[in-house]
Design an enzyme around this catalytic site. Structure first.
Site, PDB file in Angstrom:
ATOM      1  N   ASN A  88       0.846  -1.195   0.000  1.00 29.67           N
ATOM      2  CA  ASN A  88       0.000   0.000   0.000  1.00 29.67           C
ATOM      3  C   ASN A  88       0.879   1.241   0.000  1.00 29.67           C
ATOM      4  O   ASN A  88       2.109   1.140  -0.052  1.00 29.67           O
ATOM      5  CB  ASN A  88      -0.956  -0.023   1.201  1.00 29.67           C
ATOM      6  CG  ASN A  88      -0.197  -0.157   2.512  1.00 29.67           C
ATOM      7  OD1 ASN A  88       0.577   0.719   2.900  1.00 29.67           O
ATOM      8  ND2 ASN A  88      -0.399  -1.287   3.202  1.00 29.67           N
TER       9      ASN A  88
ATOM     10  N   ASP B 293      -4.528  -6.624   4.743  1.00 24.61           N
ATOM     11  CA  ASP B 293      -5.624  -7.478   5.187  1.00 24.61           C
ATOM     12  C   ASP B 293      -5.605  -8.836   4.492  1.00 24.61           C
ATOM     13  O   ASP B 293      -6.143  -9.812   5.011  1.00 24.61           O
ATOM     14  CB  ASP B 293      -6.971  -6.799   4.911  1.00 24.61           C
ATOM     15  CG  ASP B 293      -7.145  -5.538   5.742  1.00 24.61           C
ATOM     16  OD1 ASP B 293      -6.713  -5.538   6.913  1.00 24.61           O
ATOM     17  OD2 ASP B 293      -7.684  -4.543   5.218  1.00 24.61           O
TER      18      ASP B 293
ATOM     19  N   LYS C 212       9.576 -16.486 -10.847  1.00 30.95           N
ATOM     20  CA  LYS C 212       8.831 -15.364 -11.392  1.00 30.95           C
ATOM     21  C   LYS C 212       7.675 -15.861 -12.257  1.00 30.95           C
ATOM     22  O   LYS C 212       7.850 -16.723 -13.119  1.00 30.95           O
ATOM     23  CB  LYS C 212       9.753 -14.469 -12.220  1.00 30.95           C
ATOM     24  CG  LYS C 212       9.039 -13.288 -12.870  1.00 30.95           C
ATOM     25  CD  LYS C 212       9.996 -12.475 -13.730  1.00 30.95           C
ATOM     26  CE  LYS C 212       9.243 -11.362 -14.446  1.00 30.95           C
ATOM     27  NZ  LYS C 212      10.121 -10.581 -15.337  1.00 30.95           N
TER      28      LYS C 212
ATOM     29  N   PHE D 184      -5.462   2.625  14.606  1.00 26.18           N
ATOM     30  CA  PHE D 184      -5.656   3.643  13.577  1.00 26.18           C
ATOM     31  C   PHE D 184      -6.695   3.152  12.586  1.00 26.18           C
ATOM     32  O   PHE D 184      -6.817   1.942  12.348  1.00 26.18           O
ATOM     33  CB  PHE D 184      -4.344   3.931  12.839  1.00 26.18           C
ATOM     34  CG  PHE D 184      -3.486   4.979  13.492  1.00 26.18           C
ATOM     35  CD1 PHE D 184      -3.251   6.192  12.881  1.00 26.18           C
ATOM     36  CD2 PHE D 184      -2.920   4.743  14.735  1.00 26.18           C
ATOM     37  CE1 PHE D 184      -2.466   7.156  13.483  1.00 26.18           C
ATOM     38  CE2 PHE D 184      -2.133   5.694  15.348  1.00 26.18           C
ATOM     39  CZ  PHE D 184      -1.899   6.917  14.723  1.00 26.18           C
TER      40      PHE D 184
ATOM     41  N   LYS E  34     -14.931  -0.556  14.643  1.00 26.24           N
ATOM     42  CA  LYS E  34     -13.626  -1.198  14.817  1.00 26.24           C
ATOM     43  C   LYS E  34     -13.145  -1.066  16.257  1.00 26.24           C
ATOM     44  O   LYS E  34     -12.573  -2.008  16.826  1.00 26.24           O
ATOM     45  CB  LYS E  34     -12.614  -0.562  13.857  1.00 26.24           C
ATOM     46  CG  LYS E  34     -11.216  -1.147  13.928  1.00 26.24           C
ATOM     47  CD  LYS E  34     -10.300  -0.476  12.904  1.00 26.24           C
ATOM     48  CE  LYS E  34      -8.887  -1.030  12.976  1.00 26.24           C
ATOM     49  NZ  LYS E  34      -7.980  -0.388  11.980  1.00 26.24           N
TER      50      LYS E  34
ATOM     51  N   LYS F 187     -12.615  -4.663  18.325  1.00 24.33           N
ATOM     52  CA  LYS F 187     -11.258  -5.085  18.654  1.00 24.33           C
ATOM     53  C   LYS F 187     -10.855  -4.745  20.085  1.00 24.33           C
ATOM     54  O   LYS F 187      -9.697  -4.922  20.470  1.00 24.33           O
ATOM     55  CB  LYS F 187     -10.273  -4.483  17.653  1.00 24.33           C
ATOM     56  CG  LYS F 187     -10.572  -4.947  16.223  1.00 24.33           C
ATOM     57  CD  LYS F 187      -9.445  -4.669  15.269  1.00 24.33           C
ATOM     58  CE  LYS F 187      -9.770  -5.239  13.892  1.00 24.33           C
ATOM     59  NZ  LYS F 187      -8.650  -5.104  12.935  1.00 24.33           N
TER      60      LYS F 187
END
Length: 398
Positions: free
Chosen positions: A209, A278, A288, A322, A336, A340
């Site tokens: 990301n 995730d 490859k 976060f 969330k 959690k």
């Protein structure tokens, strides 16, 4: 850090690196510090007192018995005024004198009289630095409460290669900032995660990301400056390591999971600022994957949920997560937070100007289990880091 109202006393001794201290004096002034300078006579052979007088707006003191100045006992007044003393570069001679209480010039006299934190940055020829006498003197200073800033290695002015270089300006400034920062996190063990993870597809490609790690690094740095014992667990980033922390580099979400869970029992505060994947590829190709004419699909499987695993297990730990969203930020983040079992969540919207990946600012909202929702204005990530720690300490009751 804003150093407004703080007095930094620079003690500059007779080493070739004395010229570098002009940049340090300038940088401290730009941060708002009141900078005083004392030079040894030998130091004036490498850089003039006028340079520092121009940069600081104060007379640069050299002579203990200088009469061309306001009438006071200068070494006592400067010793009382200083909030921190930085002796840099510190020669073997001045280190020896400070270690044994010899006060035969303005600098050593002022250091002996001062009760503030004292930082010493040795800079000299490698042979002089590694001489057992110098090493014993350095240990003596440490025993008396001085902070020794390690010398760096490289090509020295004498053309030798080895330890003895004065550290970069940023290093010296970090030590000054650490000395001046109140230690309200002293005694706490803080774990911070930062940056992206990389999930391998084959030996060449991976899924990741856009996280740069800036927010997590800022939290780790702020916690370390405030006296915490900090472990920074981070994915691949292009950022400089954070001084005064234990650096743990990882690659994948599974690596992050193992690094966090193995330290969880010894952690007092966990700040999960990393952008952990995730999903990961179900299998990793040994070679490859070659391009073909048709489309290709990659089966993905769920990665281990770090906060979902440790949240129900927490005892004394404070868990701060976060949440980065693109819509319904508060609703998704509140869900969330509850699912959690977190003590706090820091939420932001990637679509807000100035928030998100790769920038130096952030626009965040704090959510807490008591229903609290507090949005902060757009701030630098360093300022956001301080606000996060302030909120955590307020909720911990310290």
């Amino acid at each position: 850090m804003d150093l407004q109202g703080k007095c930094v006393l620079l003690g500059i001794t007779g080493g070739i690196a004395a010229y570098k201290m002009a940049n340090v004096a300038s940088a401290l002034k730009k941060r708002g510090a009141d900078v005083e300078v004392i030079m040894t006579r030998n130091a004036t052979q490498f850089i003039t007192p006028l340079t520092f007088e121009t940069l600081t707006g104060h007379k640069c003191i050299v002579d203990t018995f200088d009469r061309d100045f306001q009438f006071d006992v200068t070494h006592i007044s400067l010793a009382k005024k200083a909030d921190v003393i930085l002796v840099a570069p510190a020669t073997a001679n001045v280190i020896a004198k400070m270690a044994h209480g010899i006060a035969d010039d303005m600098l050593t006299t002022t250091v002996l009289a001062a009760g503030c934190p004292k930082l010493v940055s040795p800079a000299m020829n490698t042979g002089m630095l590694e001489n057992p006498i110098t090493q014993d003197n350095i240990r003596t200073l440490e025993r008396y409460g001085f902070t020794i800033i390690p010398s760096e290695s490289g090509v020295l002015a004498c053309h030798d290669v080895g330890k003895g270089r004065l550290p970069a300006d940023a290093v010296l400034l970090d030590y000054v900032e650490q000395a001046l920062t109140p230690k309200d996190l002293a005694g706490l063990r803080v774990t911070v995660t930062a940056g992206p993870t990389q999930e391998a597809i084959d030996p060449v490609r991976f899924l990741t990301n856009h996280s740069t790690g800036k927010m997590g690094y800022a939290v780790a740095r702020a916690a370390a400056l405030r006296g915490a014992s900090v472990t920074l667990i981070h994915g691949p980033t292009a950022l400089e390591p954070v001084r005064f922390t234990e650096d743990v580099a990882i690659t994948s979400a599974q690596d992050m999971y193992e690094a966090v869970t193995s330290r969880f029992e010894q952690t007092d505060i966990l700040v999960m600022a990393a952008a952990v994947a995730d999903y990961r590829p179900a299998t990793v190709a040994a070679d490859k994957v070659k391009k073909s004419d048709g489309d290709m699909s990659i089966p993905l499987v769920r990665t281990a949920d770090i906060l979902g695993t440790i949240g129900p297990r927490k005892t004394h730990q404070f868990l701060c997560g976060f949440s980065m969203e693109t819509r319904d930020m508060v609703a998704h983040s509140a869900e969330k937070l509850q699912r959690k079992n977190l003590d706090m969540i820091v939420a932001n919207n990637l679509k807000d100007p100035g928030a998100g990946f790769g920038v130096d600012t952030n626009l965040v909202t704090f959510l807490t289990p008591d229903g609290g929702v507090r949005q902060l204005p757009l701030m630098s990530k360093d300022a956001v880091a301080g606000a996060i720690l302030d909120e955590i300490m307020a909720r911990k009751g310290r």
